[in-house]
Design a protein around this motif. Structure first.
Motif, short mmCIF file in Angstrom:
data_model
loop_
_atom_site.label_atom_id
_atom_site.label_comp_id
_atom_site.label_asym_id
_atom_site.label_seq_id
_atom_site.Cartn_x
_atom_site.Cartn_y
_atom_site.Cartn_z
N ALA A 46 0.84 -1.20 0.00
CA ALA A 46 0.00 0.00 0.00
C ALA A 46 0.87 1.25 0.00
N SER A 49 2.33 1.77 -3.47
CA SER A 49 1.34 2.32 -4.40
C SER A 49 1.15 3.81 -4.18
N ARG A 319 -3.63 -7.47 -0.58
CA ARG A 319 -4.99 -7.99 -0.71
C ARG A 319 -5.56 -8.41 0.64
N THR A 347 -6.15 -3.08 1.69
CA THR A 347 -7.30 -2.25 1.34
C THR A 347 -8.09 -2.92 0.22
N GLY A 348 -9.24 -2.36 -0.08
CA GLY A 348 -10.05 -2.88 -1.18
C GLY A 348 -11.51 -3.01 -0.78
N ARG A 349 -12.31 -3.48 -1.70
CA ARG A 349 -13.76 -3.47 -1.50
C ARG A 349 -14.20 -4.43 -0.40
N CYS A 354 -12.61 0.75 9.19
CA CYS A 354 -11.24 0.84 9.68
C CYS A 354 -11.26 1.10 11.18
N TRP A 438 -9.30 10.11 3.61
CA TRP A 438 -9.06 9.62 2.26
C TRP A 438 -10.11 10.23 1.35
N SER A 442 -14.00 6.71 -2.13
CA SER A 442 -13.08 5.58 -2.24
C SER A 442 -13.69 4.35 -1.60
N ASP A 443 -13.54 3.20 -2.26
CA ASP A 443 -14.06 1.95 -1.69
C ASP A 443 -12.94 1.09 -1.12
N ARG A 444 -11.76 1.68 -0.89
CA ARG A 444 -10.60 0.92 -0.42
C ARG A 444 -10.59 0.74 1.09
N TYR A 445 -11.31 1.63 1.82
CA TYR A 445 -11.19 1.66 3.27
C TYR A 445 -12.53 1.42 3.97
#
Length: 480
Positions: A46, A49, A319, A347-349, A354, A438, A442-445
Motif C-alpha cells: 500500500a 502504491s 490484498r 485495502t479494497g472493497r 477501519c 481519504w 473511495s471503496d478501499r477503506y
C-alpha cells in the motif's frame, strides 16, 4: 520491495522520516516492517502504491532511486512466495522483531491536543468507577471514540454499573492465553479470561489453550485480548484499558502464526465451538491467503446464530486475507491517529470499516510459569496491525450488545431470525462511522472509522427490514 539500510537506529529513523514525509497526509506509517535479514525492511504494497501515485513515479527504477535518496543502501523485489515464507516463520510482523533484528519506531507518542484534553476532562466525572485518564489516542476522539461511549454508559441509569458489559463473551481465536495482570490474572485465576470454556485445537486438542510460546507469534493472543478487554488503571506508564475493559475472553488456541492457511480446520472448529459455548462475538485477528470451505460454512453458522464475527483485513500483503474476504463478517482495515490510513494495511472493497492499527500501546506478554502473571506494558506505543483494529471492533461490538442487551436483541429479532444481530450491528457501525482522511467515494477503506459513541446513539431497525447477506463464500456481496 525490501530495502537494506545502514546499521544503527539513527539511519533507520532517518529513512522512516523521509518515507513518512513522502507519504504526507495520505497515510500513516509508524514503523518499518522487519524483513528477511538484519537491517532489511519490507516496504508495504500500500505504501509503495501511494508513493508511485503521489510523486509520481513512472517506473520501478524511479521508485528504487527515490528509496535510495531516502537512505536505502539497496532495493530489491520481494516476491510473494518469499514474503509468505517469512510470515509463516514469524519473521515479517513479529511485534518484537525477528531474532537478530529490530523494529524501528518513531520515538515520540502522538501528542494530546487541547480538544482531546477538554473532552476527556469534561467527561471524567461521568466515567465508570475506577476509570481514569489519560487515555490512549485509539480510545479517544482521535481514534474509535470509546471513552465517549463509556460516558454514555455511566450517565444512563440502566447502565451505570461499573462494567455493564462484563458478561458478554468474546471468543478469541488466536495463539491462546498467557497470564497478565491487565487481563485480571492474580494467583493463577482470572475473572476476565474464561479458560475453562476455552479449548486448544493445535498442535493437539486439549482443554487448556495456554500459549505454548513456540517460534512464530508467541503472545499475540494475549496482546490482542488485552486490546479488547484490558483493565489496569495502575499500569506502568499510565492507565491501560482495552475497548471493553473486563469483558469475558474465551480463548481458543489454533495457531502459533498469524498466517493460518495450515490450520483452517482448527479455525472452523473453534468458530463452531464458540457458537455452542454461546459466545456473542468472535475475534479473528489472523489471516489466510486462500479460501476454505469449512471456515466459510462455520461463518454461515455463526451468522445464523446471531454471532458477530470480526476479522482482520491483513497487512504488508495488499490484498484482504481470509476469512475477512468472506461475506457475513466485519472486516477491519487500519488507520493511525486522526483517521489517516495506515500504509501497511490491506485495502479494497472487502474492507468494511477501519480501526486504530498503528502506534498502539500494548501489554508485554511473557512466557511465565502458571500463577506468575506478567505486569509490564511496552514502554512506547509501537504496536501495529489490523489485529488491533479487529480488537477494537470486537470490543465495540461488546459495548453495543451490552447497551441494548443480548436477550432484548434476540427477542426483538426473533421472528425473522437471529442473523439480524450481526447484520444490524454491521449496518449501524458503517452508518455511524467517522469519515477517514481519504478521498470521498473511495471503496478501499470501507465506510470510515469505527465510532463507538455514535454507534450506541443509532436507533435499532425493526424486525425484518435489514437485508440478509449472501452466504460467506457466495462471492463478494456489495450489500453486506
Amino acid at each position: 520491495m525490501t530495502v537494506q539500510l545502514a546499521p544503527g537506529q539513527a539511519s533507520q529513523q532517518r529513512f522512516l522520516r523521509n518515507l513518512q514525509a513522502a507519504l504526507g497526509e495520505n497515510a500513516s506509517l509508524g514503523s518499518l516492517t522487519t524483513g528477511p535479514g538484519e537491517d532489511v525492511f519490507v516496504i508495504p504494497g500500500a505504501a509503495e502504491s501511494l508513493l508511485r501515485s503521489a510523486m509520481p513515479l513512472d517506473s520501478d527504477d524511479a521508485l528504487r532511486d527515490l528509496l535510495v535518496s531516502f537512505g536505502a543502501l539497496s532495493v530489491n523485489t520481494l516476491f510473494a512466495q518469499a514474503l509468505f515464507a517469512l510470515m509463516y516463520r514469524g519473521a515479517v510482523v513479529l511485534p518484537a522483531g525477528p531474532v537478530g533484528s529490530r523494529k524501528i519506531t518513531q520515538v515520540h507518542a502522538p501528542a494530546r491536543t487541547s480538544l482531546t484534553d477538554a473532552v476527556e476532562d469534561a467527561g471524567a466525572a461521568l466515567l465508570p468507577k475506577d476509570f481514569q485518564g489519560p487515555f490512549d489516542w485509539n480510545l479517544g476522539p482521535r481514534g474509535a471514540n470509546v471513552v465517549a461511549a463509556w460516558q454514555l454508559f455511566a450517565a444512563h441509569p440502566s447502565h451505570s454499573a461499573q462494567l455493564p458489559w462484563k458478561d458478554i463473551r468474546v471468543a478469541h481465536i488466536d495463539t491462546g492465553y498467557t497470564e497478565h495482570a491487565a487481563l485480571g490474572w492474580q494467583a493463577g485465576t482470572s475473572m476476565t479470561v474464561d479458560v475453562l470454556r476455552g479449548t486448544e485445537y493445535w498442535p493437539q486438542r486439549d482443554d487448556d489453550p495456554r500459549d505454548d510460546w513456540l517460534p512464530g507469534f508467541p503472545g499475540h493472543g494475549t496482546r490482542i485480548s488485552a486490546a479488547i478487554a484490558g483493565f489496569m488503571p495502575g499500569a506502568p506508564g499510565g492507565p491501560f484499558y482495552g475497548v471493553a475493559p473486563g469483558v469475558q475472553i474465551v480463548p481458543y488456541r489454533v495457531t502459533d502464526s498469524v498466517i493460518v492457511d495450515h490450520v483452517q480446520f482448527a479455525i472452523a472448529d473453534a468458530i463452531r465451538e464458540a457458537i455452542a459455548d454461546d459466545c456473542h462475538i468472535v475475534n479473528i485477528s489472523l489471516g489466510a491467503l486462500r479460501a476454505d470451505s469449512g471456515v466459510a460454512d462455520a461463518l454461515d453458522q455463526a451468522y445464523e446464530h446471531g454471532v458477530i464475527v470480526c476479522c482482520a483485513a491483513g497487512q504488508v500483503w495488499p490484498r484482504v486475507v481470509y476469512p475477512g474476504r468472506f461475506n457475513r463478517c466485519v472486516t477491519m482495515g487500519g488507520v493511525g491517529p486522526d483517521f489517516k490510513p495506515w500504509a501497511s494495511a490491506a485495502t479494497g472493497r472487502h474492507v468494511d470499516l477501519c480501526g486504530p492499527a498503528d502506534v498502539i500501546r500494548r501489554v508485554k506478554a511473557e512466557n511465565r510459569a502458571p500463577g506468575d502473571a506478567a505486569r509490564e506494558i511496552f514502554p512506547k506505543a509501537d504496536g501495529d496491525g489490523t489485529s488491533y483494529a479487529t480488537a477494537a471492533c470486537s470490543g465495540i461490538a461488546a459495548l453495543w450488545l451490552a447497551w441494548h442487551g443480548v436477550d432484548a436483541l434476540r427477542a426483538r429479532y426473533a421472528v425473522s431470525g437471529r442473523w439480524q444481530l450481526p447484520a444490524v450491528f454491521k449496518s449501524l457501525a458503517r452508518a455511524s462511522a467517522t469519515p477517514g482522511r481519504w478521498n470521498a467515494g473511495s471503496d478501499r477503506y470501507g465506510s470510515g472509522v469505527l465510532n463507538a459513541a455514535a454507534l450506541l446513539a443509532q436507533a435499532l431497525p425493526v424486525d425484518g427490514v435489514t437485508a440478509k447477506a449472501a452466504e460467506a463464500d457466495a462471492g463478494f456481496d456489495p450489500n453486506d
